[in-house]
Write an enzyme that holds these catalytic residues in place. Structure first.
Site, short mmCIF file in Angstrom:
data_model
loop_
_atom_site.label_atom_id
_atom_site.label_comp_id
_atom_site.label_asym_id
_atom_site.label_seq_id
_atom_site.Cartn_x
_atom_site.Cartn_y
_atom_site.Cartn_z
N THR A 121 67.30 35.90 -11.48
CA THR A 121 66.85 35.49 -12.80
C THR A 121 65.40 35.04 -12.68
O THR A 121 65.10 34.07 -11.96
CB THR A 121 67.73 34.34 -13.33
OG1 THR A 121 69.08 34.82 -13.37
CG2 THR A 121 67.30 33.90 -14.71
N GLU A 149 71.46 39.77 -14.04
CA GLU A 149 72.90 39.71 -13.78
C GLU A 149 73.52 38.63 -14.67
O GLU A 149 72.98 37.54 -14.80
CB GLU A 149 73.13 39.37 -12.29
CG GLU A 149 74.57 39.31 -11.88
CD GLU A 149 75.35 40.55 -12.29
OE1 GLU A 149 75.02 41.64 -11.82
OE2 GLU A 149 76.29 40.42 -13.09
N PHE A 150 74.67 38.95 -15.26
CA PHE A 150 75.31 38.01 -16.19
C PHE A 150 76.65 37.51 -15.68
O PHE A 150 77.38 36.86 -16.42
CB PHE A 150 75.50 38.68 -17.56
CG PHE A 150 74.21 39.12 -18.19
CD1 PHE A 150 73.44 38.23 -18.91
CD2 PHE A 150 73.77 40.42 -18.05
CE1 PHE A 150 72.24 38.62 -19.49
CE2 PHE A 150 72.56 40.83 -18.62
CZ PHE A 150 71.80 39.93 -19.34
N LEU A 151 77.00 37.83 -14.43
CA LEU A 151 78.34 37.44 -13.96
C LEU A 151 78.53 35.93 -13.97
O LEU A 151 77.57 35.17 -13.86
CB LEU A 151 78.61 38.00 -12.56
CG LEU A 151 77.69 37.64 -11.38
CD1 LEU A 151 77.95 36.25 -10.87
CD2 LEU A 151 77.88 38.64 -10.26
N CYS A 264 72.86 27.89 -12.65
CA CYS A 264 72.10 28.71 -13.60
C CYS A 264 71.64 27.96 -14.84
O CYS A 264 70.44 27.84 -15.07
CB CYS A 264 72.92 29.93 -14.01
SG CYS A 264 73.13 31.08 -12.64
N ARG A 332 76.40 23.01 -7.18
CA ARG A 332 75.02 22.81 -7.62
C ARG A 332 74.98 22.27 -9.05
O ARG A 332 75.58 22.84 -9.95
CB ARG A 332 74.24 24.13 -7.51
CG ARG A 332 73.96 24.53 -6.07
CD ARG A 332 73.24 25.86 -5.97
NE ARG A 332 74.10 27.00 -6.17
CZ ARG A 332 73.71 28.27 -6.01
NH1 ARG A 332 72.46 28.55 -5.68
NH2 ARG A 332 74.55 29.27 -6.19
P1 NAD Z 1 72.38 31.87 -3.66
O1 NAD Z 1 71.55 30.69 -3.34
O2 NAD Z 1 73.86 31.79 -3.60
O3 NAD Z 1 71.95 33.11 -2.74
C1 NAD Z 1 70.63 33.47 -2.49
C2 NAD Z 1 70.58 34.12 -1.10
O4 NAD Z 1 69.27 34.66 -0.90
C3 NAD Z 1 70.83 33.14 0.05
O5 NAD Z 1 71.87 33.63 0.86
C4 NAD Z 1 69.50 33.11 0.81
O6 NAD Z 1 69.65 32.93 2.20
C5 NAD Z 1 68.94 34.48 0.48
N1 NAD Z 1 67.49 34.61 0.65
C6 NAD Z 1 66.53 33.72 0.28
N2 NAD Z 1 65.32 34.22 0.60
C7 NAD Z 1 65.52 35.42 1.18
C8 NAD Z 1 64.66 36.42 1.72
N3 NAD Z 1 63.34 36.26 1.71
N4 NAD Z 1 65.21 37.54 2.22
C9 NAD Z 1 66.55 37.71 2.23
N5 NAD Z 1 67.42 36.80 1.73
C10 NAD Z 1 66.91 35.67 1.21
O7 NAD Z 1 71.90 32.30 -5.12
P2 NAD Z 1 72.78 33.04 -6.24
O8 NAD Z 1 73.62 32.04 -6.95
O9 NAD Z 1 73.40 34.26 -5.65
O10 NAD Z 1 71.62 33.47 -7.25
C11 NAD Z 1 70.71 34.50 -6.95
C12 NAD Z 1 69.91 34.81 -8.20
O11 NAD Z 1 70.79 35.33 -9.21
C13 NAD Z 1 69.22 33.61 -8.84
O12 NAD Z 1 68.01 34.03 -9.40
C14 NAD Z 1 70.18 33.19 -9.92
O13 NAD Z 1 69.54 32.52 -10.98
C15 NAD Z 1 70.72 34.52 -10.39
N6 NAD Z 1 72.04 34.48 -10.99
C16 NAD Z 1 73.01 33.69 -10.46
C17 NAD Z 1 74.28 33.67 -11.03
C18 NAD Z 1 75.36 32.78 -10.47
O14 NAD Z 1 76.38 32.59 -11.17
N7 NAD Z 1 75.22 32.24 -9.28
C19 NAD Z 1 74.56 34.49 -12.14
C20 NAD Z 1 73.57 35.31 -12.63
C21 NAD Z 1 72.29 35.30 -12.05
#
Ligand code: NAD
Length: 437
Positions: A121, A149-151, A264, A332
């Site tokens: 995001t 992503e909207f999950l 989020c 979180r």
């Molecule tokens: P998360 O913190 O669970 O995972 C992020 C991963 O990225 C971590 O494993 C971290 O080690 C890795 N990472 C960081 N820097 C890196 C790099 N340079 N190279 C490779 N890997 C790297 O985060 P998340 O909850 O999966 O969210 C990811 C994105 O998706 C965010 O922008 C979030 O806003 C968005 N999003 C999250 C959700 C949700 O429900 N969690 C839903 C929709 C969108």
């Protein structure tokens, strides 16, 4: 297709396993070696219902592999999906350092035309930033697509496999073709029902924030109405049904509680407010939502304090539910963080339980609570119980057993899970907006 997903967190792992499940060959990459080692041993580092089956099947069939080597994974992929974190910075904006670092490595490793799809995001304009970074280093043609992503955590596998919509933000016809082909196993290349929605990148980036900001607003609206119901002696359980059954309103995300949390909504609301300020624009509704949610998270704490005569010092409080919502281990920005910290600050003793999120809470939030593996054990010697998350196990809990195990008789139900249930006589029960009972 050959797909590389960079970032193996809640989104990246589900997306990686999901793309493999629909037939693509996926390599998931992360900089966290421990995480990748665990995944290569067959261990999933997060709790997400249904992910284990997808993970096991696709690993076994060779469509899903894990690595810390971004170069090799990118070089052999037609599509690179960015799914790294974009946490909140101190000024409220989204931290894009991981996204931009990934963009550099992708640029250095492409071996031919590559579509780079950003699932993280990110604020409006990031697509252009990523494009500039890649263009300054790349030796091959590429396109950057915004694919928000909207999950929902807890239902992520279902959401990924059956998304109400897939947003593809690009002005590049070749990239649109690749993205349609990527999602084609879900709804077909042309998707007659219009669930694959193509638009320009800025609109795609904005779409994600509008969706989250609206949902945060709905939750906050019903929370404020609940608080008012309480003041005027009305019952929000009836009111939400009476109002929400109007099809123009609806009952989804129209349930009062102790505020929204998670990885989020809070940060996306902040980031959108920051974007608006950068454009000299006042988002008055959203600013109020943010303020109101901060207060809402403390409502259960204030209620328990009042019931205990104005002080929690030296009292023992059982807290059920530490994850920000049920069916996840993600803590979180969970309301429980604010409630537990307020209790500890005012010298209460906390006995906490969560079916899945307890280890994360202990590691990331505080060691200064007693963590109980059994939910009823958390009640032993407690003056009150506060419920912060609506886990199914709590919904079906035995209220008579709660009444007999608690030392005091106070139950503050921050999710109204027992609002419509008969309760044992003598239990001092209170929820959110339940009025005079
Ligand atoms: P998360 O913190 O669970 O995972 C992020 C991963 O990225 C971590 O494993 C971290 O080690 C890795 N990472 C960081 N820097 C890196 C790099 N340079 N190279 C490779 N890997 C790297 O985060 P998340 O909850 O999966 O969210 C990811 C994105 O998706 C965010 O922008 C979030 O806003 C968005 N999003 C999250 C959700 C949700 O429900 N969690 C839903 C929709 C969108």
């Amino acid at each position: 297709m050959r797909v590389c997903v960079i970032g193996s967190g809640y989104v990246g792992l589900v997306a990686g396993a999901g793309f493999a499940e629909i037939g693509h060959t996926v390599k998931c990459v992360d900089i966290d070696e421990r995480k990748i080692d665990a995944l290569n041993r067959g261990e999933i580092p997060i709790y997400e219902p249904g992910l284990d089956a997808l993970f096991a099947r696709n690993r076994r069939e060779g469509r899903l592999t894990f690595s810390t080597e971004v170069g090799e994974a990118v070089a052999s992929s037609e599509v690179v999906v960015i799914a790294v974190g974009t946490p909140e910075r101190e000024d409220g904006s989204a931290d894009l350092s991981a996204v931009l670092a990934v963009a550099k490595s992708v640029a250095d490793s492409m071996s031919g035309f590559t579509v780079v799809a950003c699932k993280s995001t990110v604020p409006v304009g990031t697509n252009e930033k990523v494009r500039e970074v890649i263009a300054s280093r790349a030796k091959h043609p590429f396109a950057v697509v915004s694919n928000p992503e909207f999950l929902r955590e807890g239902e992520a596998v279902e959401d990924f496999m059956h998304p109400p919509r897939v947003v593809i933000g690009t002005n590049d016809a070749r990239a649109e073709h690749v993205m349609r082909a990527l999602y084609a196993p879900l709804y077909g290349y042309y998707d007659a029902q219009g669930r694959i929605i193509c638009m320009d990148p800025r609109s795609a980036e904005m779409t994600k924030y509008v969706a989250n900001a609206f949902l945060a607003t709905r939750i906050t609206f019903i929370n404020e109405m609940a608080n008012l119901c309480e003041a005027v002696g009305a019952d929000i359980t009836h009111v939400r049904l009476g109002a929400g059954t109007d099809p123009r309103i609806g009952l989804h995300f129209f349930f009062p509680g102790c505020g929204y949390g998670g990885s989020c909504f809070p940060k996306d609301v902040q980031a959108l407010l920051r974007t608006a300020r950068n454009h000299h624009h006042d988002l008055t509704v959203l600013a109020a939502v943010d303020r109101a949610n901060d207060s809402q998270k403390l409502v259960p704490f204030l209620k328990v304090k009042e019931r205990l005569g104005g002080s929690v010092a030296g009292r023992t409080i059982a807290v059920w539910g530490l994850a920000f919502k049920p069916e996840t281990d993600d803590v979180r920005e969970a309301p429980a963080i604010y409630i537990v910290k307020a209790l500890l600050e005012e010298k209460a003793l906390v006995r906490a339980h969560d079916p899945i999120g307890m280890a994360n809470f202990r590691r990331l939030v505080t060691e200064d609570a007693t963590y109980c593996d059994d939910m009823y054990e958390a009640l032993d010697g407690a003056d009150a119980l506060v419920v912060c998350t609506d886990w199914k196990a709590y919904r079906t809990a035995d209220l008579a057993k709660i009444a007999s195990r608690l030392k005091g008789r106070i139950v503050i139900d921050g999710r109204n899970i027992w609002a419509e249930q008969p309760r044992p006589a003598g239990l001092a029960y209170d929820g959110i907006g339940l009025g005079i009972r």
